[in-house]
Design a protein around this motif. Structure first.
Motif, mmCIF file in Angstrom:
data_model
loop_
_atom_site.group_PDB
_atom_site.id
_atom_site.type_symbol
_atom_site.label_atom_id
_atom_site.label_comp_id
_atom_site.label_asym_id
_atom_site.label_seq_id
_atom_site.Cartn_x
_atom_site.Cartn_y
_atom_site.Cartn_z
ATOM 1 N N PRO A 211 15.822 3.566 1.445
ATOM 2 C CA PRO A 211 14.383 3.628 1.205
ATOM 3 C C PRO A 211 13.621 2.787 2.227
ATOM 4 C CG PRO A 211 15.428 2.201 -0.406
ATOM 5 C CD PRO A 211 16.535 2.848 0.383
ATOM 6 N N LEU A 212 12.422 3.228 2.509
ATOM 7 C CA LEU A 212 11.542 2.472 3.382
ATOM 8 C C LEU A 212 10.871 1.374 2.576
ATOM 9 C CD1 LEU A 212 9.734 5.437 5.207
ATOM 10 C CD2 LEU A 212 11.879 4.311 5.835
ATOM 11 N N ILE A 213 10.594 0.265 3.243
ATOM 12 C CA ILE A 213 9.796 -0.804 2.647
ATOM 13 C C ILE A 213 8.894 -1.328 3.752
ATOM 14 C CG2 ILE A 213 11.555 -2.590 3.083
ATOM 15 C CD1 ILE A 213 10.642 -3.927 0.441
ATOM 16 N N PHE A 214 7.638 -1.564 3.405
ATOM 17 C CA PHE A 214 6.657 -2.029 4.386
ATOM 18 C C PHE A 214 6.192 -3.424 4.021
ATOM 19 C CE2 PHE A 214 6.536 2.544 4.604
ATOM 20 C CZ PHE A 214 6.490 2.796 5.962
ATOM 21 N N PHE A 215 6.034 -4.253 5.053
ATOM 22 C CA PHE A 215 5.509 -5.601 4.885
ATOM 23 C C PHE A 215 4.258 -5.730 5.737
ATOM 24 C CE2 PHE A 215 10.065 -5.934 4.220
ATOM 25 C CZ PHE A 215 10.127 -6.657 3.043
ATOM 26 N N VAL A 216 3.142 -6.114 5.106
ATOM 27 C CA VAL A 216 1.936 -6.456 5.843
ATOM 28 C C VAL A 216 1.955 -7.971 5.914
ATOM 29 C CG1 VAL A 216 -0.579 -6.367 5.912
ATOM 30 C CG2 VAL A 216 0.720 -4.421 4.987
ATOM 31 N N THR A 217 2.222 -8.503 7.117
ATOM 32 C CA THR A 217 2.440 -9.923 7.275
ATOM 33 C C THR A 217 1.461 -10.522 8.269
ATOM 34 O OG1 THR A 217 4.152 -11.614 7.631
ATOM 35 C CG2 THR A 217 4.219 -9.684 9.083
ATOM 36 N N GLY A 218 1.333 -11.814 8.235
ATOM 37 C CA GLY A 218 0.462 -12.529 9.154
ATOM 38 C C GLY A 218 0.236 -13.928 8.633
ATOM 39 N N TYR B 101 11.629 1.963 -5.921
ATOM 40 C CA TYR B 101 12.260 3.053 -5.174
ATOM 41 C C TYR B 101 13.030 3.980 -6.119
ATOM 42 C CZ TYR B 101 16.034 5.476 -2.883
ATOM 43 O OH TYR B 101 16.933 6.438 -2.513
ATOM 44 N N LEU B 102 13.721 3.405 -7.096
ATOM 45 C CA LEU B 102 14.456 4.230 -8.057
ATOM 46 C C LEU B 102 13.509 5.136 -8.842
ATOM 47 C CD1 LEU B 102 17.079 1.635 -9.340
ATOM 48 C CD2 LEU B 102 17.414 3.477 -7.670
ATOM 49 N N ASN B 103 12.243 4.742 -8.881
ATOM 50 C CA ASN B 103 11.202 5.566 -9.496
ATOM 51 C C ASN B 103 10.449 6.379 -8.444
ATOM 52 O OD1 ASN B 103 10.843 4.939 -12.527
ATOM 53 N ND2 ASN B 103 11.305 2.976 -11.576
ATOM 54 N N ARG B 104 11.072 6.509 -7.269
ATOM 55 C CA ARG B 104 10.558 7.336 -6.173
ATOM 56 C C ARG B 104 9.243 6.835 -5.597
ATOM 57 N NH1 ARG B 104 13.513 12.719 -6.805
ATOM 58 N NH2 ARG B 104 12.326 13.223 -4.967
ATOM 59 N N LEU C 270 19.913 -2.427 1.696
ATOM 60 C CA LEU C 270 19.632 -1.150 1.048
ATOM 61 C C LEU C 270 18.355 -0.497 1.582
ATOM 62 C CD1 LEU C 270 20.438 -2.140 -2.651
ATOM 63 C CD2 LEU C 270 21.912 -0.914 -1.027
ATOM 64 N N PHE C 271 17.569 -1.230 2.363
ATOM 65 C CA PHE C 271 16.263 -0.762 2.835
ATOM 66 C C PHE C 271 16.213 -0.570 4.341
ATOM 67 C CE2 PHE C 271 15.174 -3.099 -1.038
ATOM 68 C CZ PHE C 271 14.251 -2.268 -1.632
ATOM 69 N N THR C 272 15.232 0.221 4.761
ATOM 70 C CA THR C 272 14.795 0.278 6.152
ATOM 71 C C THR C 272 13.422 -0.391 6.178
ATOM 72 O OG1 THR C 272 15.977 2.336 6.569
ATOM 73 C CG2 THR C 272 14.194 1.764 8.099
ATOM 74 N N PRO C 273 13.342 -1.622 6.723
ATOM 75 C CA PRO C 273 12.066 -2.349 6.691
ATOM 76 C C PRO C 273 11.162 -2.048 7.891
ATOM 77 C CG PRO C 273 13.762 -3.763 7.560
ATOM 78 C CD PRO C 273 14.434 -2.448 7.209
ATOM 79 N N TYR C 274 9.867 -2.089 7.640
ATOM 80 C CA TYR C 274 8.855 -1.993 8.690
ATOM 81 C C TYR C 274 7.841 -3.104 8.470
ATOM 82 C CZ TYR C 274 10.644 2.543 10.035
ATOM 83 O OH TYR C 274 11.455 3.551 10.488
#
Length: 181
Positions: A14-21, A71-74, A96-100
């Motif tokens: 699953p993809l996961i996104f982080f908005v960081t700063g 993610y398990l809940n799509r 387990l993730f593909t992070p961005y």
């Protein structure tokens, strides 16, 4: 109506996104405008657990576990908060993730103005200025496709629109049509 089963194609990481700063770059301010732009995803304010846990490592780890349950809940998670790749990699289920990572930055003057308005001491403001410069200058620590959005001169809505566009494009490129939107 029958429930759609996950296909083998859906079983990719699953993809996961982080908005960081750094503090003061606008991570929390953009959250309300991200909700309607990413209605199929779950936007998470990482700071929401701080009053309860008060330990950033536990908070960050907890949100990764929550993201996996989502993610398990799509659903794809968009975690807004200061999060670095090395912190993500320390979480035992990170594989387990593909992070961005989407990096927010702003000018030193903006950080001073924004954090001084919150009553931050000068020493802490200087630390965040250094963090901001590190984020700007170390793209390779994140990933090669990690966008950098300067929040100095654009509105929170414009920042959110840029973030949503990156997320949608990334989801489509990853053939996650189920999740794109």
């Amino acid at each position: 109506m029958s429930e759609k089963k996950f296909s083998s194609r859906d079983r990719r990481k699953p993809l996961i996104f982080f908005v960081t700063g750094a503090a003061g770059t606008g991570k929390t301010v953009i959250i309300p405008s991200l909700y309607p732009l990413c209605p199929k995803h779950i936007v998470i304010d990482m700071d929401a657990l701080y009053p309860t846990l008060e330990d950033w490592n536990s908070i960050k780890s907890s949100w990764i576990y929550v993201a996996y349950q989502l993610y398990l809940n799509r659903r794809i998670s968009i975690i807004c908060g200061m999060f670095f790749p090395y912190e993500f990699e320390r979480v035992d289920i990170s594989h387990l993730f593909t992070p961005y990572f989407i990096r927010l930055c702003c000018s030193d003057e903006e950080i001073i103005e924004r954090l001084a308005a919150r009553g931050w001491p000068e020493e802490k403001i200087r630390e965040q200025q250094m963090c901001n410069q590190w984020i700007i200058n170390h793209e390779e620590e994140f990933n090669s496709k990690s966008p950098l959005i300067d929040t100095s001169l654009i509105s929170p809505c414009e920042v959110s629109t840029k973030i949503a566009k990156f997320i949608k494009t990334t989801c489509v490129k990853a053939h996650r049509s189920l999740y794109s939107g």
